[in-house]
Design a protein around this motif. Sequence first.
Motif, PDB file in Angstrom:
ATOM      1  N   THR A  41     -39.018 -43.545 -47.754  1.00 28.29           N
ATOM      2  CA  THR A  41     -38.167 -44.062 -46.674  1.00 28.29           C
ATOM      3  C   THR A  41     -37.408 -42.951 -45.955  1.00 28.29           C
ATOM      4  OG1 THR A  41     -36.389 -44.457 -48.268  1.00 28.29           O
ATOM      5  CG2 THR A  41     -37.876 -46.317 -47.766  1.00 28.29           C
ATOM      6  N   GLY A  42     -37.345 -41.788 -46.553  1.00 27.17           N
ATOM      7  CA  GLY A  42     -36.682 -40.646 -45.936  1.00 27.17           C
ATOM      8  C   GLY A  42     -37.309 -39.365 -46.424  1.00 27.17           C
ATOM      9  N   SER A  43     -37.537 -38.436 -45.510  1.00 27.54           N
ATOM     10  CA  SER A  43     -38.174 -37.168 -45.865  1.00 27.54           C
ATOM     11  C   SER A  43     -37.751 -36.130 -44.833  1.00 27.54           C
ATOM     12  CB  SER A  43     -39.697 -37.331 -45.885  1.00 27.54           C
ATOM     13  OG  SER A  43     -40.332 -36.129 -46.237  1.00 27.54           O
ATOM     14  N   ARG A  44     -36.814 -35.285 -45.237  1.00 33.60           N
ATOM     15  CA  ARG A  44     -36.321 -34.278 -44.296  1.00 33.60           C
ATOM     16  C   ARG A  44     -35.866 -33.037 -45.054  1.00 33.60           C
ATOM     17  NH1 ARG A  44     -30.786 -33.718 -43.886  1.00 33.60           N
ATOM     18  NH2 ARG A  44     -29.558 -35.260 -45.015  1.00 33.60           N
ATOM     19  N   ILE A  45     -35.674 -31.976 -44.312  1.00 30.96           N
ATOM     20  CA  ILE A  45     -35.195 -30.724 -44.893  1.00 30.96           C
ATOM     21  C   ILE A  45     -33.713 -30.590 -44.598  1.00 30.96           C
ATOM     22  CG2 ILE A  45     -35.364 -28.212 -44.825  1.00 30.96           C
ATOM     23  CD1 ILE A  45     -38.314 -28.565 -44.088  1.00 30.96           C
ATOM     24  N   ASP A  46     -32.955 -30.296 -45.627  1.00 33.10           N
ATOM     25  CA  ASP A  46     -31.535 -30.027 -45.476  1.00 33.10           C
ATOM     26  C   ASP A  46     -31.334 -28.531 -45.647  1.00 33.10           C
ATOM     27  OD1 ASP A  46     -28.777 -30.728 -45.173  1.00 33.10           O
ATOM     28  OD2 ASP A  46     -28.510 -30.456 -47.335  1.00 33.10           O
ATOM     29  N   SER A  47     -30.379 -27.974 -44.937  1.00 33.36           N
ATOM     30  CA  SER A  47     -30.076 -26.556 -45.097  1.00 33.36           C
ATOM     31  C   SER A  47     -28.580 -26.382 -45.230  1.00 33.36           C
ATOM     32  CB  SER A  47     -30.605 -25.745 -43.908  1.00 33.36           C
ATOM     33  OG  SER A  47     -29.916 -26.099 -42.729  1.00 33.36           O
ATOM     34  N   ARG A  48     -28.210 -25.300 -45.873  1.00 31.14           N
ATOM     35  CA  ARG A  48     -26.801 -24.946 -46.032  1.00 31.14           C
ATOM     36  C   ARG A  48     -26.713 -23.442 -46.174  1.00 31.14           C
ATOM     37  NH1 ARG A  48     -25.630 -26.661 -52.351  1.00 31.14           N
ATOM     38  NH2 ARG A  48     -26.728 -24.891 -53.240  1.00 31.14           N
ATOM     39  N   LEU A  49     -25.527 -22.917 -45.943  1.00 30.14           N
ATOM     40  CA  LEU A  49     -25.330 -21.494 -46.164  1.00 30.14           C
ATOM     41  C   LEU A  49     -25.240 -21.245 -47.657  1.00 30.14           C
ATOM     42  CD1 LEU A  49     -22.810 -20.440 -43.371  1.00 30.14           C
ATOM     43  CD2 LEU A  49     -25.275 -20.019 -43.496  1.00 30.14           C
ATOM     44  N   ARG A  50     -25.872 -20.180 -48.071  1.00 29.46           N
ATOM     45  CA  ARG A  50     -25.903 -19.820 -49.479  1.00 29.46           C
ATOM     46  C   ARG A  50     -24.490 -19.569 -49.988  1.00 29.46           C
ATOM     47  NH1 ARG A  50     -29.974 -15.306 -51.454  1.00 29.46           N
ATOM     48  NH2 ARG A  50     -30.557 -16.474 -53.265  1.00 29.46           N
ATOM     49  N   ARG A  51     -24.217 -20.055 -51.173  1.00 31.69           N
ATOM     50  CA  ARG A  51     -22.911 -19.831 -51.787  1.00 31.69           C
ATOM     51  C   ARG A  51     -22.849 -18.417 -52.342  1.00 31.69           C
ATOM     52  NH1 ARG A  51     -22.414 -25.554 -54.960  1.00 31.69           N
ATOM     53  NH2 ARG A  51     -22.249 -26.810 -53.107  1.00 31.69           N
ATOM     54  N   SER A  92     -36.475 -20.236 -49.800  1.00 30.60           N
ATOM     55  CA  SER A  92     -37.726 -20.367 -49.056  1.00 30.60           C
ATOM     56  C   SER A  92     -37.804 -21.710 -48.336  1.00 30.60           C
ATOM     57  CB  SER A  92     -38.909 -20.231 -50.009  1.00 30.60           C
ATOM     58  OG  SER A  92     -40.102 -20.615 -49.369  1.00 30.60           O
ATOM     59  N   VAL A  93     -37.880 -21.658 -47.026  1.00 28.68           N
ATOM     60  CA  VAL A  93     -38.030 -22.894 -46.261  1.00 28.68           C
ATOM     61  C   VAL A  93     -39.439 -23.455 -46.435  1.00 28.68           C
ATOM     62  CG1 VAL A  93     -38.742 -21.845 -44.059  1.00 28.68           C
ATOM     63  CG2 VAL A  93     -37.515 -24.017 -44.056  1.00 28.68           C
ATOM     64  N   SER A  94     -40.414 -22.605 -46.743  1.00 32.49           N
ATOM     65  CA  SER A  94     -41.800 -23.067 -46.854  1.00 32.49           C
ATOM     66  C   SER A  94     -41.989 -24.038 -48.021  1.00 32.49           C
ATOM     67  CB  SER A  94     -42.767 -21.886 -46.974  1.00 32.49           C
ATOM     68  OG  SER A  94     -42.488 -21.130 -48.119  1.00 32.49           O
ATOM     69  N   SER A  95     -41.282 -23.848 -49.130  1.00 33.35           N
ATOM     70  CA  SER A  95     -41.434 -24.790 -50.242  1.00 33.35           C
ATOM     71  C   SER A  95     -40.825 -26.143 -49.882  1.00 33.35           C
ATOM     72  CB  SER A  95     -40.826 -24.239 -51.524  1.00 33.35           C
ATOM     73  OG  SER A  95     -39.448 -24.009 -51.364  1.00 33.35           O
ATOM     74  N   ALA A  96     -39.721 -26.144 -49.152  1.00 33.88           N
ATOM     75  CA  ALA A  96     -39.127 -27.408 -48.695  1.00 33.88           C
ATOM     76  C   ALA A  96     -40.054 -28.089 -47.683  1.00 33.88           C
ATOM     77  CB  ALA A  96     -37.755 -27.163 -48.086  1.00 33.88           C
TER      78      ALA A  96
END
Length: 153
Positions: A41-51, A92-96
């Motif tokens: 029902t939902g499939s998206r990439i979330d991003s955040r700045l690294r801690r 890695s954005v590619s794995s997401a």
Amino acid sequence: MDKLLPYVLIAVGLSAFVYLWRLGETGRAAEAWPTAIGEITGSRIDSRLRRGGGDASAREEYKALLTYRYRYNGVDYTGATVSFPDAGYQSSVSSAEARVAKYPVGSKVKVYVNPAHPAQACLEAGRHWTVWIGLALTLLFVAAGAGLLLGLI
């Protein structure tokens, strides 16, 4: 205070080890759970700045956020767990992207359902490879604490 550090390292290491072991065992147990047909029902990439500090905090981390619904024993449920443990945010954005591509919205999926607690489910059964890395790291904490306690470090 110097005497406290070894005990803290050992306690943290053992606690984390038990936690990760239990997550891995849940993933392993899921291999024998009954399955239900679900729908993404939902499939998206979330991003955040690294801690963290320094230059590392300016980098982004990515995670595939998935939600799904399934019916088990005539009751509707929703879930968001892909595997045990969840891989979390990665550099890695590619794995997401690969995970989102594998589970597009509207696709039918096999959902592994815990028969004792049907609200607990996952899409990928088995121990995730990150369990083994996490377990090794927790044992390093225990070893460091023991080494300090015994005067080896």
